[in-house]
Scaffold this active site. Structure first.
Site, mmCIF file in Angstrom:
data_model
loop_
_atom_site.group_PDB
_atom_site.id
_atom_site.type_symbol
_atom_site.label_atom_id
_atom_site.label_comp_id
_atom_site.label_asym_id
_atom_site.label_seq_id
_atom_site.Cartn_x
_atom_site.Cartn_y
_atom_site.Cartn_z
ATOM 1 N N ASP A 186 0.822 -1.195 0.000
ATOM 2 C CA ASP A 186 0.000 0.000 0.000
ATOM 3 C C ASP A 186 0.867 1.261 0.000
ATOM 4 O O ASP A 186 1.657 1.481 0.916
ATOM 5 C CB ASP A 186 -0.874 -0.053 1.257
ATOM 6 C CG ASP A 186 -1.832 1.108 1.318
ATOM 7 O OD1 ASP A 186 -2.737 1.144 0.480
ATOM 8 O OD2 ASP A 186 -1.648 1.984 2.171
ATOM 9 N N THR A 228 -3.630 5.551 -3.903
ATOM 10 C CA THR A 228 -2.504 6.345 -3.399
ATOM 11 C C THR A 228 -1.266 6.182 -4.266
ATOM 12 O O THR A 228 -0.586 7.160 -4.576
ATOM 13 C CB THR A 228 -2.159 5.943 -1.958
ATOM 14 O OG1 THR A 228 -2.031 4.538 -1.906
ATOM 15 C CG2 THR A 228 -3.239 6.363 -1.003
ATOM 16 N N THR A 229 -0.990 4.930 -4.665
ATOM 17 C CA THR A 229 0.210 4.704 -5.470
ATOM 18 C C THR A 229 0.086 5.449 -6.794
ATOM 19 O O THR A 229 1.026 6.138 -7.218
ATOM 20 C CB THR A 229 0.384 3.196 -5.744
ATOM 21 O OG1 THR A 229 0.171 2.500 -4.527
ATOM 22 C CG2 THR A 229 1.742 2.891 -6.277
ATOM 23 N N ASP A 262 -9.036 -0.495 1.599
ATOM 24 C CA ASP A 262 -9.086 -0.055 0.197
ATOM 25 C C ASP A 262 -10.442 -0.401 -0.414
ATOM 26 O O ASP A 262 -11.055 0.400 -1.106
ATOM 27 C CB ASP A 262 -7.990 -0.739 -0.641
ATOM 28 C CG ASP A 262 -6.618 -0.111 -0.399
ATOM 29 O OD1 ASP A 262 -6.557 0.897 0.332
ATOM 30 O OD2 ASP A 262 -5.625 -0.636 -0.924
HETATM 31 P P1 ADP Z 1 -3.297 2.269 -5.929
HETATM 32 O O1 ADP Z 1 -2.618 2.517 -4.623
HETATM 33 O O2 ADP Z 1 -3.042 3.353 -6.920
HETATM 34 O O3 ADP Z 1 -4.743 1.918 -5.776
HETATM 35 P P2 ADP Z 1 -2.938 -0.495 -6.639
HETATM 36 O O4 ADP Z 1 -1.720 -1.284 -6.365
HETATM 37 O O5 ADP Z 1 -4.161 -0.777 -5.859
HETATM 38 O O6 ADP Z 1 -2.540 1.023 -6.531
HETATM 39 O O7 ADP Z 1 -3.245 -0.668 -8.180
HETATM 40 C C1 ADP Z 1 -4.317 -0.052 -8.801
HETATM 41 C C2 ADP Z 1 -4.251 -0.259 -10.293
HETATM 42 O O8 ADP Z 1 -4.349 -1.644 -10.612
HETATM 43 C C3 ADP Z 1 -5.411 0.422 -10.977
HETATM 44 O O9 ADP Z 1 -4.940 1.144 -12.081
HETATM 45 C C4 ADP Z 1 -6.292 -0.740 -11.402
HETATM 46 O O10 ADP Z 1 -7.049 -0.456 -12.558
HETATM 47 C C5 ADP Z 1 -5.293 -1.820 -11.653
HETATM 48 N N1 ADP Z 1 -5.872 -3.166 -11.603
HETATM 49 C C6 ADP Z 1 -6.557 -3.751 -10.597
HETATM 50 N N2 ADP Z 1 -6.922 -5.009 -10.933
HETATM 51 C C7 ADP Z 1 -6.458 -5.231 -12.179
HETATM 52 C C8 ADP Z 1 -6.490 -6.355 -13.096
HETATM 53 N N3 ADP Z 1 -7.079 -7.486 -12.760
HETATM 54 N N4 ADP Z 1 -5.891 -6.208 -14.273
HETATM 55 C C9 ADP Z 1 -5.268 -5.044 -14.595
HETATM 56 N N5 ADP Z 1 -5.186 -3.985 -13.803
HETATM 57 C C10 ADP Z 1 -5.781 -4.061 -12.615
HETATM 58 MG MG MG Z 2 -5.593 0.324 -4.848
#
Ligand code: ADP
Ligand code: MG
Length: 539
Positions: free
Chosen positions: A61, A94-95, A386
């Site tokens: 996270d 956040t990322t 989240d």
């Molecule tokens: P953040 O802290 O930005 O939420 P995450 O590590 O949760 O970072 O990643 C979020 C990203 O991962 C988003 O751009 C989301 O669309 C993408 N994502 C989530 N599930 C999938 C999936 N199954 N295939 C491709 N991208 C995905």
């Molecule tokens: Mg996320």
């Protein structure tokens, strides 16, 4: 006029100006974005953070990583702030927010190299951000919020790739059920959802409790361990022999007097317990103390009691059971009592917890997380947070966007078109803004071991030919219509990420003078004077 130099500031103040200041800040901000980048998306990796006291946090996270690192550099700290804002405002993304800010600055550096003035870049970025918000509204899709299926998919997308991955279906059900039960039309206060973690069993045994679970045990072994059809009193008043606040002297000259003094104190406790009994309560939760004598009397009356319950648990108990928190026992009547199907003490491992469950129309709930170790519990908690954040965010305006980089590519494509209507230099800034958004799909691919350039090229060409939902599906490592694959996110997460990233990037770009009066943390003089560590090495 005399020739004396004018002294504005003490000697040990350090300044970096102009280009140096800009480059130093940009480099630091980029470093922050580089750090979190590898955790993005379902195939992102985790980080292990070890504190000075050897506490370990393993997480994926962004906000947690940055919180745990002790960032010193002022511009880097501003980046950490974006993660915090994103976390508070929308609970996820956040990322992405930090990465977009980093990339905006990275691209701004290219423009600075072409001698484009920072104010022009700032203006272009602001225009692009406004336009991006407009486009986002256009391409968002309205979902019926009563439809749990959409909300489940949002929760699942939020939790994909987190520590909770294997049980994400079950956890999504729990999240959606909790939010549907608590929501007041489009709003839900996430503070009404208590998260309690208990070591043992597996993540799949996590449950939603319609009530409150808290780590307090009954005050006497003789009290019942299970109370069905509980009638609960919440008391913010000590049930114990008063200890005077100020030093008091009671002079007693005979054994009879001592006896009557003790009796008097005992009588007041008896009266208190009697009034609890008279109200019809069979369970009491007290925010203050309950002494042994009171516990003994309560146990005799078959009343279950816990003492020193935290204020936040008391409030949740009140919301869950409908009980009023009473601060004067004389006021207690049956109308102040709350109800629950059952109150019981359950021992798990070494801990004894009180479960208040089966509340009829609870306005507060508990998600009871199970898992093998503290690290797992913490990471599952963050994943659930989240999920809760995303689902409650989607409720607010009912708008979603396709994930997997699809929305970023569509935004980027339309921003480039928009840029063409602008004058030369601003156009360059808008273009760099558009290309910064592509950093998200590029990194999603990179983290999954897929060729980022091929992916970007294919995504762009499919969007150019009108496939606005073409995105990366990382379950199959393919570019597909991600809306069909149900990889969806609340639109608000993206709009917040883009606006706070732009704010920070433009703020950093406008700085051309850093005046630091902060002495070296270790009080050490290096040969450049007391220049703080974070100011050296980067320029
Ligand atoms: P953040 O802290 O930005 O939420 P995450 O590590 O949760 O970072 O990643 C979020 C990203 O991962 C988003 O751009 C989301 O669309 C993408 N994502 C989530 N599930 C999938 C999936 N199954 N295939 C491709 N991208 C995905
Ligand atoms: Mg996320």
């Amino acid at each position: 006029m005399s020739d004396k130099p004018i002294v504005l500031m003490p000697e040990d103040i350090q300044r970096i100006m102009g280009k140096d200041a800009q480059r130093n800040n940009i480099t630091a901000a980029k470093m922050i974005s580089e750090i979190v980048k590898t955790t993005l998306g379902p195939k992102g990796m985790d980080k292990m953070l070890v504190s000075p006291t050897n506490d370990i946090v393993i997480t994926n996270d962004g906000a947690t990583i940055l919180k745990e690192m002790q960032i010193e550099h002022p511009a880097a700290k501003m980046m950490v702030e974006i993660a915090k804002t994103q976390e508070i405002e929308v609970g996820d993304g956040t990322t992405s927010a930090v990465m977009i800010a980093g990339k905006l600055l990275d691209n701004a550096e290219k423009l600075l190299d072409k001698k484009i003035h920072p104010t022009v870049i700032v203006k272009g970025y602001r225009l692009a951000c406004e336009k991006a918000q407009e486009i986002l509204k256009e391409i968002s899709i309205k979902i019926p919020i009563e439809n749990n299926e959409y909300l489940r998919q949002i929760a699942m997308t939020a939790m994909t790739g987190k520590g909770a991955e294997d049980s994400k279906e079950k956890l999504s059900d729990i999240i959606v059920e909790a939010i549907q039960q608590l929501r007041d039309n489009l709003k839900v206060d996430l503070n009404d959802i208590k998260i309690e973690k208990i070591k043992g069993e597996g993540i799949g045994d996590t449950q939603l409790i319609s009530g409150v679970v808290f780590d307090k045990e009954k005050t006497s072994y003789d009290m019942p361990s299970v109370v069905d059809n509980a009638r609960i009193a919440l008391i913010d008043f000590p049930i114990e022999i008063k200890s005077p606040d100020i030093k008091t002297e009671v002079s007693i000259s005979s054994p009879q007097q001592l006896q009557s003094f003790i009796l008097q104190e005992e009588n007041s406790i008896k009266e208190m317990v009697q009034s609890i009994k008279d109200s019809g309560a069979n369970v009491i939760f007290c925010q203050k103390g309950i002494d042994d004598f009171a516990s003994f009397l309560l146990a005799k009356s078959r009343i279950y009691a816990c003492r020193r319950v935290s204020r936040s648990d008391m409030e949740k108990l009140s919301k869950a059971t409908g009980a009023k928190i009473i601060n004067n026992l004389n006021d207690l009547t049956e109308f102040d009592l709350g109800e629950a199907g059952v109150v019981e003490q359950i021992k798990t491992g070494e801990d004894k917890l009180t479960y208040v469950r089966g509340c009829r129309n609870p306005k507060a709930l508990t998600i009871l997380i199970r898992g093998g170790t503290d690290h797992i519990l913490d990471e599952v908690e963050r994943a659930i947070a989240d999920g809760l954040g995303d689902v409650s965010c989607a409720l607010k305006n009912g708008l979603i966007v396709p994930g997997g980089g699809a929305v970023e590519i569509e935004l980027s494509k339309r921003l480039r078109n928009f840029g063409q209507s602008l004058s030369g230099r601003e156009q360059l800034a808008v273009e760099e803004f558009a290309s910064a958004l592509e950093f998200i799909p590029i990194t999603l691919a990179e983290n999954a071991g897929i060729d980022p350039i091929d992916t970007l090229t294919e995504l762009k060409s499919r969007h150019d030919s009108g496939e606005r939902n073409a995105g990366l599906n990382l379950f199959e490592n393919k570019i597909v219509d991600v809306l069909e694959s149900k990889i969806i996110e609340p639109s608000k997460i993206k709009s917040q990420a883009i606006s706070s990233a732009t704010e920070v990037a433009t703020m950093i770009l406008r700085i051309d003078d850093v005046i630091a009066s902060k002495p070296d943390k270790k009080g050490r003089m290096n040969f450049e004077g007391t220049r703080p560590d974070y100011m050296s090495g980067l320029e």
